[in-house]
Design an enzyme around this catalytic site. Structure first.
Site: not given
Length: 759
Positions: A71, A207, A209, A245, A334
């Site tokens: 995203t 992504s 995951h 970071t 989603c």
């Protein structure tokens, strides 16, 4: 054992990825921007993962940024493309005016396009690229629009159907176009060769995951020369292109997964994954004859199946699979909470029934033959469970006897099936067109005789579906007789149903012909089917052309005189899922009803007051016409959830709670997962569709705590609120349902039966 078949939503974290993440959290935990030795070790990890990613993604050139996920990558790409418009086309006579995206793209893409288009004031027109029945982009349409496009967004592989896009064809269609090209590569990474060096892709977000890495880490590829505007600025990380970071634990974990892909020894080859998929398709077809695949297998990922079963909703199938320990979905995770039809399947032009029934099954590249075999066994038992409950056309020798009253629920409207198992006779009250096929299947499966199809009132906007139900049955399945307009057999005082009988009571008001049907067993009244005259929290509206507002008051008083204050009234609409009400309960909740039944108003005053309530009634949450003005939204019961500690407290106090499973019979049949307790409890099965049959018994035993449970806690919470509203204060719902309960046991007999059937 849980079998996870929703890997397109997210995957488990690879053990090697877990170890890599733990190592950088415990040993090499330095900040990669630091110049001391600890920081340099972290920088080495960062650089090593980036190098591996380049090899796996086929991206020896261009920039590769670590992000929080796809995203963020999509937003970065869209922002970069739109902010570059001014200088890219400064010398051109005309700037592009279109933003193109695939009609089946993940919602993150069109939402990002709209967001930045509005925020930056670029005022470009968003157009969806059509897809064909195979889910692939219409390249001819694309070619005619690319010259006017600033950005074209397509996905490499679809998350709902697994359809693989023709990236080479899209690249050809974009030749000579000024458009930048974004390819959502989330489902492709690790499953398909991305070939980023070979294709003119400007942006490719991924992504972690979806690929055995933790949530919160991702990659964004940016082609050399493609514009790049940072979303985050600050500490200069990622060469100043993505501040913040770095998520070293996530990056290290992703690196371990990418290394495993590169080595080729951890995950199954595509040929084996395709073989696993074929085995699952065969099991599904055996369990659900008539099953339709919603995407062609020859151009889909070997790990994804999207299918529909005629006559069964996706919600029913999800509940069924979940009860079997098979974790599947109806589409994108989603969008799952919105419970909307799949826009992906709609864009493919699939029939409405297929869209409404769609289920996605997706396994990961680490699947093995043992897991696939167990999944096949459970799929078979799912089919047998449906057959035993007359939910598929195939007969079963293990039919579950029907309860006296079954409620069917469609967008707030209620239909009732009253069945006497001893005589095999039944009546349908307030039929709904959406249920015709399901009810007809029920009759064909059980061989019961339809004594009558009754409406509680006429409908101004549509005809009764009673005729359609009769026409769906063979003449031998329904009792031939002349019927009055609402379906009552002409010349009959009562309809016999074995030891039960139905009589009718005229209660004009909602409509001139409104009728209540009273169900008797001997001299005792069991239920009153009151249509829309009285509903939980409201009275039926009386502002229709066919209404009788001046007769409504006398009808309410007549109803009370005949049924009394405590008989369970079953409504035609139940917008808050309270299943039943009584006149006593509604008098407490509805001041106007109290005035009506305590002789405090006359017919005209009552009609005027009621008209005031009905002025400008809003549509229901289902966007259907509300059939009554609700003055009590049934939301005052307070919390009904009982956690483990609360249940243990009940047991410690010496109480023996009644634990009630409100899942449907097809969920309970083979997969009787039940919570375990250290103390003694009573147990009962009362599916939500037939729960009203048990209400009266529970209401007469107020000293017994009743604790409902289901899969997620939603249905059980409805049941607990309903019973509390009727006066049972010691009624609870098991918090979180079976999904969150720490211990459960299952009936293993189904598995052994299924093994015998499959082998």
């Amino acid at each position: 054992m849980e079998i996870y078949l929703d890997s397109n939503a997210t995957t488990r974290v690879l053990p090697a990825a877990q170890r890599a993440a733990l190592a950088v959290m415990t040993n090499d935990f330095g900040n990669p921007s630091s110049t001391h030795s600890a920081g340099l070790r972290s920088r080495a990890v960062l650089d090593g993962v980036r190098a591996t990613a380049r090899r796996v993604m086929g991206a020896s050139r261009g920039r590769l940024l670590f992000t929080s996920g796809a995203t963020e990558g999509i937003h970065t790409a869209v922002l970069s493309a739109l902010t570059s418009l001014r200088h890219r086309f400064a010398d051109a006579g005309e700037s592009p005016r279109l933003l193109l995206y695939g009609a089946t793209e993940h919602k993150a893409v069109p939402e990002a396009l709209q967001h930045w288009n509005d925020l930056l004031g670029t005022h470009l027109e968003l157009l969806a690229i059509p897809v064909g029945p195979d889910g692939r982009h219409d390249l001819r349409w694309l070619r005619t629009h690319t010259n006017q496009a600033a950005l074209v967004c397509t996905m490499a592989a679809n998350n709902e159907t697994g359809v693989i896009s023709d990236l080479d064809g899209i690249a050809q269609a974009l030749q000579g176009s000024p458009a930048l090209w974004l390819v959502d590569s989330v489902q492709a990474l690790g499953k398909l060769p991305l070939r980023l060096d070979d294709l003119p892709i400007d942006y490719a977000p991924c992504s972690g995951h979806k690929l055995f890495a933790p949530k919160g880490v991702g990659l964004l590829y940016v082609r050399d020369g493609a514009p790049l505007t940072p979303v985050f600025t600050g500490g200069g990380q990622e060469e100043g292109l993505r501040a913040g970071t770095e998520n070293m634990a996530g990056i290290a974990a992703l690196g371990a997964v990418l290394s495993a892909i590169e080595e080729g020894t951890v995950f199954q080859p595509s040929s084996m994954l395709a073989a696993f998929r074929s085995q699952l398709v065969a099991a599904l077809r055996e369990a659900f004859p008539g099953l339709e695949l919603n995407a062609p297998l020859d151009c889909s990922l070997p790990t994804t199946l999207n299918f529909s079963v005629p006559g069964l909703s996706s919600k029913l199938l999800l509940d069924l699979f979940d009860s079997a320990g098979l974790r599947v979905s109806a589409g994108s995770a989603c969008g799952a909470s919105n419970a909307q039809p799949s826009y992906v399947l709609e864009a493919m032009g699939l029939p409405e029934w297929q869209v409404a029934s769609a289920v996605r099954l997706s396994f990961d590249a680490g699947a093995d033959s043992g897991m696939i075999h167990e999944a096949r066994i459970r799929i078979w038992t799912c089919g047998e469970s449906l057959r035993s409950n007359c939910l598929t056309p195939e007969p079963s020798e293990n039919l579950t006897p029907p309860e006296l009253v079954t409620r069917f629920y469609v967008d707030g409207a209620c239909c009732y099936l009253v069945a006497d198992s001893a005589s095999g006779r039944c009546v349908v009250i307030d039929p709904l067109p959406e249920l015709t096929a399901q009810l007809a299947q029920w009759f064909r499966c059980r061989g019961y005789l339809l004594a009558a199809v009754l409406d509680t009132h006429s409908h101004g906007d549509h005809a009764s579906s009673g005729h359609a139900l009769r026409n769906a049955l063979s003449p031998s399945q329904w009792e031939p007789n002349d019927c009055a307009p609402l379906g009552w057999p002409v010349g009959s005082e009562a309809i016999a149903l074995g030891q039960h009988r139905l009589t009718r009571l005229a209660i004009p008001g909602h409509t001139k012909d409104s009728t209540a049907y009273l169900l008797h067993r001997g001299p005792t009244l069991s239920f009153a089917f009151v249509g829309d005259t009285v509903m939980p929290g409201g009275l039926g509206r009386s502002d229709f052309a066919q209404s009788a507002p001046l007769e409504f008051l006398s009808s309410l008083r007549k109803l009370e005189q005949v049924v009394g204050p405590d008989l369970l009234l079953l409504p035609g609409h139940d917008y808050d899922n309270r299943f039943a009400c009584t006149l006593r309960t509604e008098r407490i909740a509805q001041p106007l009803l109290t005035r009506a039944l305590t002789q405090q108003t006359d017919p005209r005053e009552f009609a005027v007051a009621k008209a005031d309530l009905e002025r400008e009634i809003a549509a229901t949450e289902y966007q259907t016409m509300a059939c009554g003005a609700r003055v009590d939204k049934c939301d005052k019961e307070g919390s009904v959830e009982l956690d483990r500690h609360g249940l243990e407290k009940l047991l410690a106090e010496g109480k023996r709670p009644l634990l009630v499973d409100v899942r449907e019979a097809f969920e309970q049949r083979w997969f009787g997962l039940v919570p375990e307790f250290n103390g003694q409890v009573q147990r009962q099965a009362a599916p939500a569709s037939t729960i009203v049959n048990a209400f009266q018994c529970w209401l007469t035993q107020p000293e017994t705590p009743v604790v409902f449970f289901c899969r997620s806690g939603n249905r059980s919470a409805n049941a607990a609120r309903a019973l509390r509203r009727l006066g049972a204060s010691q009624t609870w719902s098991l918090e979180g349902g079976l999904a969150l309960w720490p211990k459960a046991t299952s009936d293993a007999t189904a598995g052994s039966a299924a093994v015998t059937a499959l082998e």
